[in-house]
Motif scaffolding. Structure first.
Motif, PDB file in Angstrom:
ATOM      1  N   ALA A 112       2.520  11.406  11.825  1.00  0.00           N
ATOM      2  CA  ALA A 112       2.176  12.051  12.816  1.00  0.00           C
ATOM      3  C   ALA A 112       1.658  12.888  12.796  1.00  0.00           C
ATOM      4  O   ALA A 112       1.420  13.635  14.300  1.00  0.00           O
ATOM      5  CB  ALA A 112       3.974  12.486  13.366  1.00  0.00           C
ATOM      6  N   VAL A 113       0.871  13.024  12.444  1.00  0.00           N
ATOM      7  CA  VAL A 113       0.034  14.682  11.847  1.00  0.00           C
ATOM      8  C   VAL A 113      -1.450  14.200  11.902  1.00  0.00           C
ATOM      9  O   VAL A 113      -1.657  13.265  11.469  1.00  0.00           O
ATOM     10  CB  VAL A 113       0.286  15.291  10.956  1.00  0.00           C
ATOM     11  N   ASP A 114      -2.920  14.665  13.052  1.00  0.00           N
ATOM     12  CA  ASP A 114      -3.747  14.505  12.943  1.00  0.00           C
ATOM     13  C   ASP A 114      -4.317  15.163  11.933  1.00  0.00           C
ATOM     14  O   ASP A 114      -5.538  14.635  11.818  1.00  0.00           O
ATOM     15  CB  ASP A 114      -4.003  15.048  14.264  1.00  0.00           C
ATOM     16  N   MET A 115      -4.094  16.246  11.615  1.00  0.00           N
ATOM     17  CA  MET A 115      -5.178  16.682  10.310  1.00  0.00           C
ATOM     18  C   MET A 115      -5.110  16.039   8.760  1.00  0.00           C
ATOM     19  O   MET A 115      -5.595  16.043   7.811  1.00  0.00           O
ATOM     20  CB  MET A 115      -4.885  18.183   9.521  1.00  0.00           C
ATOM     21  N   VAL A 116      -4.331  14.742   9.426  1.00  0.00           N
ATOM     22  CA  VAL A 116      -4.466  14.219   7.983  1.00  0.00           C
ATOM     23  C   VAL A 116      -5.101  13.319   7.555  1.00  0.00           C
ATOM     24  O   VAL A 116      -5.891  12.132   9.280  1.00  0.00           O
ATOM     25  CB  VAL A 116      -2.822  13.311   8.003  1.00  0.00           C
ATOM     26  N   ASP A 117      -5.782  11.804   6.615  1.00  0.00           N
ATOM     27  CA  ASP A 117      -6.955  10.959   7.132  1.00  0.00           C
ATOM     28  C   ASP A 117      -6.129  10.017   7.596  1.00  0.00           C
ATOM     29  O   ASP A 117      -5.303   9.409   7.528  1.00  0.00           O
ATOM     30  CB  ASP A 117      -6.400  10.887   5.482  1.00  0.00           C
ATOM     31  N   GLU A 118      -7.316   9.705   8.518  1.00  0.00           N
ATOM     32  CA  GLU A 118      -7.300   8.340   9.524  1.00  0.00           C
ATOM     33  C   GLU A 118      -6.603   7.086   8.660  1.00  0.00           C
ATOM     34  O   GLU A 118      -5.981   6.503   9.680  1.00  0.00           O
ATOM     35  CB  GLU A 118      -8.547   7.988   9.868  1.00  0.00           C
ATOM     36  N   ASP A 119      -6.609   6.401   7.397  1.00  0.00           N
ATOM     37  CA  ASP A 119      -6.958   5.515   7.213  1.00  0.00           C
ATOM     38  C   ASP A 119      -4.540   5.621   7.273  1.00  0.00           C
ATOM     39  O   ASP A 119      -4.334   4.336   7.579  1.00  0.00           O
ATOM     40  CB  ASP A 119      -6.868   5.384   5.728  1.00  0.00           C
ATOM     41  N   ILE A 120      -4.514   6.806   7.113  1.00  0.00           N
ATOM     42  CA  ILE A 120      -2.514   6.449   6.861  1.00  0.00           C
ATOM     43  C   ILE A 120      -2.013   5.898   8.582  1.00  0.00           C
ATOM     44  O   ILE A 120      -1.378   5.368   8.226  1.00  0.00           O
ATOM     45  CB  ILE A 120      -2.254   7.907   7.012  1.00  0.00           C
ATOM     46  N   ARG A 121      -3.266   6.083   9.612  1.00  0.00           N
ATOM     47  CA  ARG A 121      -2.225   5.522  10.902  1.00  0.00           C
ATOM     48  C   ARG A 121      -2.269   3.753  10.774  1.00  0.00           C
ATOM     49  O   ARG A 121      -1.655   2.816  11.644  1.00  0.00           O
ATOM     50  CB  ARG A 121      -3.019   5.835  11.988  1.00  0.00           C
ATOM     51  N   GLY A 122      -3.135   3.447   9.401  1.00  0.00           N
ATOM     52  CA  GLY A 122      -2.845   1.855   9.580  1.00  0.00           C
ATOM     53  C   GLY A 122      -1.302   1.416   8.648  1.00  0.00           C
ATOM     54  O   GLY A 122      -1.101  -0.086   9.154  1.00  0.00           O
ATOM     55  N   LEU A 123      -0.554   1.968   8.906  1.00  0.00           N
ATOM     56  CA  LEU A 123       1.260   1.857   8.409  1.00  0.00           C
ATOM     57  C   LEU A 123       1.528   0.893   9.738  1.00  0.00           C
ATOM     58  O   LEU A 123       2.261   0.773  10.203  1.00  0.00           O
ATOM     59  CB  LEU A 123       1.548   3.174   7.839  1.00  0.00           C
ATOM     60  N   GLY A 175       0.675  -1.341  -0.142  1.00  0.00           N
ATOM     61  CA  GLY A 175       0.058   0.117  -0.117  1.00  0.00           C
ATOM     62  C   GLY A 175       1.492   1.175   0.027  1.00  0.00           C
ATOM     63  O   GLY A 175       2.046   1.347   0.174  1.00  0.00           O
ATOM     64  N   THR A 176       0.260   2.253  -0.484  1.00  0.00           N
ATOM     65  CA  THR A 176       1.231   3.618  -0.582  1.00  0.00           C
ATOM     66  C   THR A 176       0.509   4.307   0.637  1.00  0.00           C
ATOM     67  O   THR A 176      -0.781   4.865   0.798  1.00  0.00           O
ATOM     68  CB  THR A 176       1.205   4.194  -1.557  1.00  0.00           C
ATOM     69  N   ALA A 177       0.930   5.337   1.075  1.00  0.00           N
ATOM     70  CA  ALA A 177       1.006   6.286   2.438  1.00  0.00           C
ATOM     71  C   ALA A 177       1.058   7.556   1.642  1.00  0.00           C
ATOM     72  O   ALA A 177       2.133   7.759   2.004  1.00  0.00           O
ATOM     73  CB  ALA A 177       1.530   6.318   4.025  1.00  0.00           C
ATOM     74  N   GLY A 178       0.723   8.318   0.452  1.00  0.00           N
ATOM     75  CA  GLY A 178       0.792   9.700   0.168  1.00  0.00           C
ATOM     76  C   GLY A 178       1.846   8.905  -1.515  1.00  0.00           C
ATOM     77  O   GLY A 178       2.666   8.623  -1.723  1.00  0.00           O
ATOM     78  N   THR A 179       1.412   8.774  -3.226  1.00  0.00           N
ATOM     79  CA  THR A 179       0.640   8.839  -3.604  1.00  0.00           C
ATOM     80  C   THR A 179       2.298   9.633  -4.513  1.00  0.00           C
ATOM     81  O   THR A 179       2.283  11.106  -4.082  1.00  0.00           O
ATOM     82  CB  THR A 179       0.437   7.829  -4.927  1.00  0.00           C
ATOM     83  N   VAL A 180       3.134   9.018  -5.468  1.00  0.00           N
ATOM     84  CA  VAL A 180       3.733  10.336  -5.913  1.00  0.00           C
ATOM     85  C   VAL A 180       3.131  11.347  -6.471  1.00  0.00           C
ATOM     86  O   VAL A 180       3.186  12.630  -6.912  1.00  0.00           O
ATOM     87  CB  VAL A 180       4.906   9.446  -6.287  1.00  0.00           C
ATOM     88  N   SER A 181       2.257  10.853  -7.813  1.00  0.00           N
ATOM     89  CA  SER A 181       1.353  11.957  -8.315  1.00  0.00           C
ATOM     90  C   SER A 181       0.383  13.279  -6.993  1.00  0.00           C
ATOM     91  O   SER A 181       0.592  13.895  -8.276  1.00  0.00           O
ATOM     92  CB  SER A 181       0.399  11.004  -9.363  1.00  0.00           C
ATOM     93  N   THR A 182      -0.368  11.477  -7.112  1.00  0.00           N
ATOM     94  CA  THR A 182      -1.515  13.057  -5.934  1.00  0.00           C
ATOM     95  C   THR A 182      -1.587  13.073  -4.853  1.00  0.00           C
ATOM     96  O   THR A 182      -1.823  13.505  -3.503  1.00  0.00           O
ATOM     97  CB  THR A 182      -2.809  12.403  -6.163  1.00  0.00           C
ATOM     98  N   GLY A 183      -0.852  11.940  -4.340  1.00  0.00           N
ATOM     99  CA  GLY A 183      -1.213  13.034  -2.910  1.00  0.00           C
ATOM    100  C   GLY A 183      -1.792  11.667  -1.739  1.00  0.00           C
ATOM    101  O   GLY A 183      -2.036  11.591  -0.628  1.00  0.00           O
ATOM    102  N   ALA A 184      -2.125  10.676  -2.254  1.00  0.00           N
ATOM    103  CA  ALA A 184      -3.243   9.479  -2.166  1.00  0.00           C
ATOM    104  C   ALA A 184      -3.313   8.968  -1.162  1.00  0.00           C
ATOM    105  O   ALA A 184      -1.823   8.163  -1.042  1.00  0.00           O
ATOM    106  CB  ALA A 184      -4.175   8.920  -3.171  1.00  0.00           C
ATOM    107  N   ILE A 185      -4.280   8.056   0.183  1.00  0.00           N
ATOM    108  CA  ILE A 185      -3.247   7.165   1.035  1.00  0.00           C
ATOM    109  C   ILE A 185      -4.457   5.869   0.632  1.00  0.00           C
ATOM    110  O   ILE A 185      -5.581   6.549   0.936  1.00  0.00           O
ATOM    111  CB  ILE A 185      -3.856   7.983   1.851  1.00  0.00           C
ATOM    112  N   ASP A 186      -3.614   5.172   0.717  1.00  0.00           N
ATOM    113  CA  ASP A 186      -4.528   3.989   0.577  1.00  0.00           C
ATOM    114  C   ASP A 186      -5.386   3.468   1.287  1.00  0.00           C
ATOM    115  O   ASP A 186      -4.867   3.770   2.664  1.00  0.00           O
ATOM    116  CB  ASP A 186      -3.553   2.443   0.139  1.00  0.00           C
TER     117      ASP A 186
END
Ligand code: PLP
Length: 505
Positions: free
Chosen positions: A285-296, A246-257
């Motif tokens: 480490a940042v709160d203002m980002v989509d919760e899905d990122i914490r899945g890493l 999975g990607t946490a921040g894709t290179v093209s658009t910053g998408a989080i799987d």
């Protein structure tokens, strides 16, 4: 006193001080005045080669180090792209932290070989601590294995190799291409994944055909249903799913799987779950980002890139593997000529390199200088600046905006008369051509530096802010600059039949 050997490459202490002080002064001037310089000069490759004297033969005799160092500094400082410039918004390359610059200088001076503990006692311990702090920052288990690499590609490779041995066992290490499993291993990832995965599949014997490219949703995120059915299909065919990446921040658009969902699926299925967080990982480490990122935090392995959102000077990547034993299992050999103790970490056993430089120092100093709080504040500010720019771009009639995720925003220039017809085939083609031209002109203008993305066959412009020097004035200047270049290029390029704005189809 022993007489010093008169070696050609040595400097006297006085020369060293003179060159060093001069160089530090030049660098300090560069940092102080960078804002007033163009982001990039507009010299051609021929001009750059000419300045260098690129065709000159290898010098037979040496030259004066004081003059040489001064010339070298001038050549580089006057003829470079400044990715530390406040208006550098291209790719994902950070402004380098000033203390990090000095840390690299110190690291080369002491020159520890961080391949083995005995060769680098303090440096190895600093690297161990740096890896642990990076894990802590991500919410990842701090007893994980891991090490510094040259960048995101290599960090992903380390994780890929650990997953490969986990799935293929000793057999794949011993038999490589000829092992049973080598032909059966498959990796799953979205079609937005960075090219590292193609290099890895190719270089490490699986071949690029072993990659199952999973489709993405309208937010460029891996589609879970497609993943599930693909894995099921492959299992039925007797294949072995080696890893889902999975990607946490894709290179093209910053998408989080959808990382938590992927984690759950991989747990059920017993498949290695890897996260490429080269760009966005630290935003966990940042709160203002989509919760899905914490899945890493649930992944078996994570790759991050301190030379991106930790603002370390190039190069610094970092691989983390949840089970340290699995990391060692992928890399460790014990030849008779290495007698290093087992009591602590010898990093040559944990990755691809043997002799290793001290990349951790600049990252370690950066983390200590700003702490978690300072780092989170800078990442948040980069995200706020990007959102602010996206707002300003969206408010402009001549710009069309597409995505804004993490610190990446995408948009393009659309002449107002063509707005009604953007889906017409000829208009669509023209807009691609126009924006490619705008990109090329912007890149060499020195005013701002942006890059591009392709979204649904549309060639669009892309800004990414991993830059502690960028301000609100910088981001608000962007729409006007892009529109100015857009109008000019449109005036020169628009084909006659699109001139009225009326398109006959
Ligand atoms: C930058 C990046 C990479 C590659 O990292 P390098 O440091 O350039 O080797 C891989 N994946 C993603 C998502 C990236 O942003």
């Amino acid at each position: 006193m022993t007489k010093k050997r008169d070696a050609a490459i040595d400097l006297t202490s006085a020369q060293f001080r003179e060159i060093g002080h001069d160089m530090v002064d030049r660098i300090a001037d560069l940092l102080e005045n960078m804002r007033n310089r163009p982001v990039i000069g507009n010299k051609t490759p021929g001009e750059i080669k000419g300045l260098l004297g690129s065709g000159d033969a290898l010098p037979e005799k040496g030259s004066d180090p004081i003059v040489l160092a001064r010339n070298g500094a001038e050549l580089l400082i006057e003829n470079s792209l400044y990715n530390g410039h406040p208006r550098f918004f291209g790719y994902i390359t950070a402004s380098p932290a000033p203390l990090g610059i000095l840390a690299d200088f110190l690291a080369s001076a002491v020159n520890p070989n961080v391949g083995a503990w005995q060769l680098s006692p303090m440096a190895t311990e600093i690297e161990i601590q740096t890896v642990r702090w990076i894990a802590e920052l991500l919410g990842y288990p701090v007893d994980c294995g891991g090490l510094m690499t040259s960048g995101g590609n290599l960090a992903n490779f380390v994780c890929f190799l650990a997953a490969r041995v986990d799935a293929g066992g000793d057999e794949i290490r011993a038999q490589g291409f000829n092992s049973e499993s080598a032909r059966k291993l498959r990796v799953y990832t979205s079609n937005e994944t960075h090219t590292w995965i193609m290099k890895a599949a190719d270089l490490f014997g699986l071949g690029t055909d072993s990659i199952r490219w999973i489709e993405t949703d309208d937010m460029q995120r891996l589609d879970m249903n497609s993943l599930r059915s693909r894995v099921e299909e492959d299992r039925k065919a007797g294949l072995i799913p080696m890893m889902v990446s999975g990607t946490a921040g894709t290179v093209s658009t910053g998408a989080i799987d959808p990382l938590p969902e992927i984690a759950e699926f991989c747990r059920e299925q017993g498949i290695w779950f890897h996260v490429d967080g080269a760009y966005g990982g630290f935003a966990a480490a940042v709160d203002m980002v989509d919760e899905d990122i914490r899945g890493l935090a649930e992944a078996d392995s994570v790759a991050v890139d301190p030379h991106k959102w930790l603002y370390a000077p190039l190069e610094a990547g970092c691989a983390l593997v949840r089970d340290q034993a699995k990391l060692r299992k992928a890399f460790s050999y014990h030849p008779p000529y290495y007698h290093f103790g087992e009591e602590t970490i010898n990093f040559f056993d944990h990755g691809l390199q043997n002799s290793r430089g001290f990349r951790a120092l600049k990252v370690w100093m950066g983390l200590k200088q700003v702490g978690r709080e300072g780092l989170v504040g800078m990442i948040e500010e980069d995200i706020r600046l990007t959102r602010d720019m996206y707002g300003a771009l969206s408010a402009n009639e001549e710009l069309q905006t597409f995505t804004c995720q993490l610190s990446i925003a995408t948009f393009r220039y659309v002449p107002p008369e063509l707005k009604e017809n953007i889906n017409d085939v000829e208009v669509a083609e023209y807009l691609n051509k126009l924006n490619e031209e705008v990109l090329n002109r912007l890149k060499t203008s020195g005013e701002i530096f942006v890059s591009n993305a392709v979204l649904n066959d549309q060639f669009i412009l892309r800004v990414c802010i991993v830059n502690f020097r960028t301000t609100y004035d910088d981001v608000r200047a962007v729409p006007e600059i892009v529109v100015r270049f857009g109008r000019k290029a449109d005036g020169e390029l628009r084909p006659e039949k699109l001139k009225t704005g009326k398109v006959s189809s």
